[in-house]
Design a protein around this motif. Structure first.
Motif, PDB file in Angstrom:
ATOM      1  N   ILE A   1      54.106  50.707  15.711  1.00 25.52           N
ATOM      2  CA  ILE A   1      54.145  50.926  17.157  1.00 25.52           C
ATOM      3  C   ILE A   1      55.533  51.378  17.591  1.00 25.52           C
ATOM      4  O   ILE A   1      55.683  52.283  18.424  1.00 25.52           O
ATOM      5  N   MET A   2      56.565  50.750  17.026  1.00 25.03           N
ATOM      6  CA  MET A   2      57.934  51.127  17.371  1.00 25.03           C
ATOM      7  C   MET A   2      58.199  52.589  17.035  1.00 25.03           C
ATOM      8  O   MET A   2      58.820  53.326  17.819  1.00 25.03           O
TER       9      MET A   2
ATOM     10  N   ALA B   1      59.143  40.745  26.657  1.00 22.68           N
ATOM     11  CA  ALA B   1      57.770  40.987  27.110  1.00 22.68           C
ATOM     12  C   ALA B   1      56.976  41.855  26.139  1.00 22.68           C
ATOM     13  O   ALA B   1      55.759  41.662  25.976  1.00 22.68           O
ATOM     14  N   LEU B   2      57.637  42.799  25.464  1.00 24.60           N
ATOM     15  CA  LEU B   2      56.905  43.800  24.686  1.00 24.60           C
ATOM     16  C   LEU B   2      56.800  43.488  23.194  1.00 24.60           C
ATOM     17  O   LEU B   2      55.763  43.751  22.578  1.00 24.60           O
ATOM     18  N   VAL B   3      57.866  42.949  22.598  1.00 22.40           N
ATOM     19  CA  VAL B   3      57.878  42.757  21.139  1.00 22.40           C
ATOM     20  C   VAL B   3      56.741  41.857  20.660  1.00 22.40           C
ATOM     21  O   VAL B   3      56.076  42.179  19.659  1.00 22.40           O
ATOM     22  N   PRO B   4      56.448  40.704  21.310  1.00 29.14           N
ATOM     23  CA  PRO B   4      55.306  39.892  20.847  1.00 29.14           C
ATOM     24  C   PRO B   4      53.980  40.643  20.908  1.00 29.14           C
ATOM     25  O   PRO B   4      53.114  40.444  20.037  1.00 29.14           O
ATOM     26  N   GLN B   5      53.799  41.520  21.904  1.00 28.44           N
ATOM     27  CA  GLN B   5      52.564  42.303  21.979  1.00 28.44           C
ATOM     28  C   GLN B   5      52.466  43.302  20.832  1.00 28.44           C
ATOM     29  O   GLN B   5      51.359  43.712  20.452  1.00 28.44           O
ATOM     30  N   MET B   6      53.605  43.691  20.295  1.00 27.69           N
ATOM     31  CA  MET B   6      53.627  44.647  19.193  1.00 27.69           C
ATOM     32  C   MET B   6      53.413  43.975  17.837  1.00 27.69           C
ATOM     33  O   MET B   6      53.248  44.669  16.831  1.00 27.69           O
ATOM     34  N   GLY B   7      53.459  42.657  17.824  1.00 23.82           N
ATOM     35  CA  GLY B   7      53.292  41.932  16.561  1.00 23.82           C
ATOM     36  C   GLY B   7      54.579  41.382  15.996  1.00 23.82           C
ATOM     37  O   GLY B   7      54.579  40.732  14.953  1.00 23.82           O
ATOM     38  N   GLY B   8      55.701  41.630  16.654  1.00 28.76           N
ATOM     39  CA  GLY B   8      56.985  41.168  16.148  1.00 28.76           C
ATOM     40  C   GLY B   8      57.258  39.719  16.512  1.00 28.76           C
ATOM     41  O   GLY B   8      56.720  39.193  17.489  1.00 28.76           O
ATOM     42  N   GLY B   9      58.137  39.088  15.742  1.00 31.75           N
ATOM     43  CA  GLY B   9      58.548  37.717  16.000  1.00 31.75           C
ATOM     44  C   GLY B   9      59.943  37.667  16.591  1.00 31.75           C
ATOM     45  O   GLY B   9      60.472  38.669  17.080  1.00 31.75           O
ATOM     46  N   ASN B  10      60.547  36.478  16.518  1.00 33.56           N
ATOM     47  CA  ASN B  10      61.882  36.309  17.096  1.00 33.56           C
ATOM     48  C   ASN B  10      62.932  37.172  16.401  1.00 33.56           C
ATOM     49  O   ASN B  10      63.866  37.661  17.035  1.00 33.56           O
ATOM     50  N   ALA B  11      62.784  37.362  15.088  1.00 33.88           N
ATOM     51  CA  ALA B  11      63.759  38.182  14.355  1.00 33.88           C
ATOM     52  C   ALA B  11      63.704  39.631  14.828  1.00 33.88           C
ATOM     53  O   ALA B  11      64.750  40.263  15.051  1.00 33.88           O
ATOM     54  N   GLU B  12      62.500  40.146  14.995  1.00 29.04           N
ATOM     55  CA  GLU B  12      62.365  41.523  15.487  1.00 29.04           C
ATOM     56  C   GLU B  12      62.858  41.631  16.927  1.00 29.04           C
ATOM     57  O   GLU B  12      63.504  42.623  17.298  1.00 29.04           O
ATOM     58  N   LYS B  13      62.545  40.615  17.729  1.00 28.46           N
ATOM     59  CA  LYS B  13      63.000  40.629  19.123  1.00 28.46           C
ATOM     60  C   LYS B  13      64.523  40.651  19.199  1.00 28.46           C
ATOM     61  O   LYS B  13      65.100  41.397  19.998  1.00 28.46           O
ATOM     62  N   ALA B  14      65.166  39.846  18.361  1.00 27.54           N
ATOM     63  CA  ALA B  14      66.630  39.806  18.355  1.00 27.54           C
ATOM     64  C   ALA B  14      67.216  41.156  17.957  1.00 27.54           C
ATOM     65  O   ALA B  14      68.188  41.638  18.553  1.00 27.54           O
TER      66      ALA B  14
END
Length: 532
Positions: A133-134, A60-73
């Motif tokens: 943001i992180m 829910a949060l990583v896409p709002q921060m600008g991250g993609g699937n790699a960052e989410k993983a």
């Protein structure tokens, strides 16, 4: 006999069920581990259950921060890794209860407020924006961790817990479970063709099959989560491969498909999370204060969850000093969350507390094995990503059962209270009603207007006021605690009405052999680190 209900009970009249300090009919309590093969399977089951929150929060949060699937993983792997460490620490040196310490939804509103801060809007590179943001979230979590560390290790929370009674614990623990109803069937309904079969199958396998087969080995009720997830997951894969969701709306595909998470391709084969992996944390005073309030809300909710865990583990009532020690180590867990960058603070996993009740296994060793699975699959990212791709509708179906168990566990403390007392009725009814009604107003207002009822120029101040009143367990627990300790307390009969005499026997675990067995520190550390 004239008059109502005043005479002695006749021998042939039905008698009420006697109160039990320790929950009966538990197969394995804290200190009685199952055989190793069974313990490993049960530990893996706890790992699967805690994956829900671990995956849903970053999703829910990583896409709002600008991250993609790699960052989410990477965030999911980090959250899983830190959860494994925190769970091991909590079971070894904290409360010593079989409590899983994972991510918490309580920190999400404050994190979203940081995401929406204006200072990040001018960053053109989405990945750089994600890292900035992180680092801001990390700084806020590091500062917020000091609240629980100080309250826990200084013994201040022990002094608060001393005035907690079974009566004031009922609204707190009940709404720790029932208050999460929004994560239950609404999530099932987002993909009803997968979520509803999982819910029906789980209830059937865990509650009906054991009583039909009479095998005596508790296989179906103890491993019902593994059985039902495997069956419904295969069914979901067949629907996905068969093209059942081709052309469906994006929300439906996210809730139903087994290939929408994007984690398997994005996750590295082997990666060990490490502190400051996103860079040096940044600090903002307002955001830190807002996160501290979220940490305090999580502290209250975790206190209720700890109480539910001790009950389902068939332990003796939790001494205030042990609860305070557990909160202190949970604060250390939040500090680790800030150092590693997990995007969320730590708290007791309510769903895993419910799993203790479903399996009737409260063994500490089982939860420690589950912590080993968390660490193992966080390092071997590709393998962990496979299990993290379970459709959210299946997770929501599990929540329906687990949160219901925890809520009912809270209601079970009524056995220690005098339900014929109007004082008891008022405190219970008023605190539970406000615990449901006040957050409903705050959440409804926020959904309509896009901001909470308290809306000033200071975002941090808005969060400090709005976030606590959005937590059902927090509102109900605080109201019940205040009323129970101020309303006619000097009356001599009140102490028994509120059930305090049952818990006062366990103010200190020293001298009670059962409590010492459950809560004493390992390696003979009690003489070096006495309980706070």
């Amino acid at each position: 006999m004239a008059g109502g209900g005043g005479g002695p009970a006749k021998s042939d009249e039905p008698q009420p069920h006697p109160p039990k300090d320790q929950l009966p009919n538990i197969s394995y309590c804290i200190t009685s581990p199952p055989p190793w093969p069974e313990a490993i399977l049960l530990g893996f089951q706890h790992f699967l259950v805690m994956l829900g929150t671990t995956v849903l929060i970053p999703t829910a949060l990583v896409p709002q921060m600008g991250g993609g699937n790699a960052e989410k993983a990477k965030v999911i792997e980090t959250l899983l890794f830190v959860a494994g460490i925190n769970t091991l620490v909590q079971t070894l040196f904290g409360s010593r209860l079989p409590a899983v310490i994972g991510g918490s939804y309580t920190y999400v509103p404050t994190t979203i407020s940081i995401i929406l801060a204006g200072r990040f809007s001018n960053e053109p590179d989405p990945i750089e924006k994600f890292k900035k943001i992180m680092r801001a979230v990390q700084g806020a979590l590091i500062v917020a961790s000091t609240l629980q560390i100080v309250l826990g290790f200084s013994g201040l929370w022990r002094n608060v817990a001393r005035f907690l009674s079974p009566l004031s614990a009922v609204p707190l623990v009940s709404l720790v479970g029932f208050g999460l109803y929004e994560l239950g069937f609404p999530g099932v309904a987002k993909c009803v063709e997968i979520g509803l079969p999982e819910l029906i199958l789980l209830v059937f396998v865990s509650q009906y099959v054991p009583h039909v087969l009479h095998s005596g080995k508790n296989i179906f009720d103890r491993f019902s989560v593994l059985f039902t997830i495997a069956i419904v997951w295969i069914y979901a894969v067949l629907l996905t491969v068969g093209g059942a969701y081709n052309g469906s709306p994006p929300k439906t595909q996210t809730s139903c498909r087994t290939d929408r998470a994007g984690l398997i391709d994005a996750a590295p084969w082997i990666r060990v999370p490490y502190p400051f992996q996103w860079g040096a944390p940044t600090f903002d005073a307002g955001e830190a204060f807002a996160m501290m309030m979220a940490s305090f809300v999580a502290l209250v909710e975790s206190s209720g969850a700890f109480i539910a865990v001790y009950r389902f583990a068939s332990a003796t009532p939790l001494p205030p000093s042990i609860l305070s020690r557990g909160i202190g180590w949970q604060g250390v867990g939040i500090l680790l969350s800030g150092l590693f960058g997990t995007i969320s603070g730590s708290s007791v996993s309510v769903e895993n507390a419910g799993l203790l009740a479903l399996t009737r296994v409260g063994s500490r060793r089982v939860v420690q094995i589950s912590a080993g699975f968390m660490i193992f699959f966080s390092i071997l990212g590709k393998f962990g990503a496979v299990f993290a791709s379970i459709p959210p509708a299946i997770i929501a179906a599990l929540y329906c059962l687990f949160f219901a168990y925890v809520g009912a566990g809270g209601l079970s403390f009524l056995q220690f209270c005098n339900l014929n007392s109007f004082r008891t009725k008022f405190i219970l009814g008023f605190s539970i009603f406000l615990g449901l009604s006040v957050p409903q107003y705050f959440n409804e207002y926020t959904a309509i207007n896009g901001y909470g009822p308290v809306h000033t120029g200071g975002r941090w101040f808005n969060d400090m006021v709005n976030v606590p009143f959005q937590s059902k367990a927090f509102v109900a627990g605080v109201v019940a605690y205040f009323l129970d300790n101020t309303l006619h307390k000097r009356d001599s009969s009140i102490r028994k009405d509120r059930g305090k005499h049952w818990w006062d026997k366990y103010k200190s675990f020293k001298g009670d052999t059962r409590s010492e067995e459950f809560y004493s520190l390992p390696f003979n550390l009690n003489k070096y680190f006495p309980s706070v």
